[in-house]
Design an enzyme around this catalytic site. Structure first.
Site, PDB file in Angstrom:
ATOM      1  N   LEU A  94      28.652  20.543  22.089  1.00  0.00           N
ATOM      2  CA  LEU A  94      29.657  21.516  21.698  1.00  0.00           C
ATOM      3  C   LEU A  94      29.998  22.424  22.865  1.00  0.00           C
ATOM      4  CD1 LEU A  94      28.322  22.475  18.153  1.00  0.00           C
ATOM      5  CD2 LEU A  94      30.097  20.813  18.763  1.00  0.00           C
ATOM      6  N   CYS A  95      31.171  23.047  22.768  1.00  0.00           N
ATOM      7  CA  CYS A  95      31.644  24.016  23.744  1.00  0.00           C
ATOM      8  C   CYS A  95      30.564  25.071  23.960  1.00  0.00           C
ATOM      9  CB  CYS A  95      32.923  24.652  23.200  1.00  0.00           C
ATOM     10  SG  CYS A  95      33.570  25.981  24.197  1.00  0.00           S
ATOM     11  N   PRO A  96      30.281  25.419  25.179  1.00  0.00           N
ATOM     12  CA  PRO A  96      30.945  25.085  26.431  1.00  0.00           C
ATOM     13  C   PRO A  96      30.231  23.993  27.234  1.00  0.00           C
ATOM     14  CG  PRO A  96      29.556  26.968  26.828  1.00  0.00           C
ATOM     15  CD  PRO A  96      29.372  26.569  25.364  1.00  0.00           C
ATOM     16  N   ASP A 125      34.076  16.993  21.340  1.00  0.00           N
ATOM     17  CA  ASP A 125      34.256  18.336  20.805  1.00  0.00           C
ATOM     18  C   ASP A 125      35.740  18.686  20.900  1.00  0.00           C
ATOM     19  OD1 ASP A 125      34.125  20.985  20.030  1.00  0.00           O
ATOM     20  OD2 ASP A 125      33.134  21.677  21.852  1.00  0.00           O
TER      21      ASP A 125
END
Length: 78
Positions: free
Chosen positions: A19-21, A46
């Site tokens: 997932l981000c980042p 993502d």
């Protein structure tokens, strides 16, 4: 593997499931090892990567060669 424009695609980062980042962080960590003209592929599923990776390229003055089906190819310009 030769990449369009004469650079070499030296690695693929498999960031699927991250997932981000994290995909952008992994890209930034791998980037110093590239030679100017080389490309790197980032695989990311993502949804945030669709904006994060192009934004990273703009902020770092690097070329986003392609962004299709969760595969982002970035060329090191300098």
């Amino acid at each position: 593997m030769s990449a369009p424009g004469g650079g070499e695609e030296v690695m693929t980062l498999d960031c699927r499931g991250m997932l981000c980042p994290l995909p952008v962080i992994k890209l930034a960590q791998a980037f110093p090892a590239l030679a100017v003209g080389d490309t790197i592929a980032v695989l990311a599923d993502d949804p945030a990567a669709t904006t994060d990776i192009p934004a990273w390229c703009r902020m770092r003055a690097q070329e986003l060669v392609s962004a299709e089906d969760g595969r982002y190819v970035v060329r090191k310009l300098g």
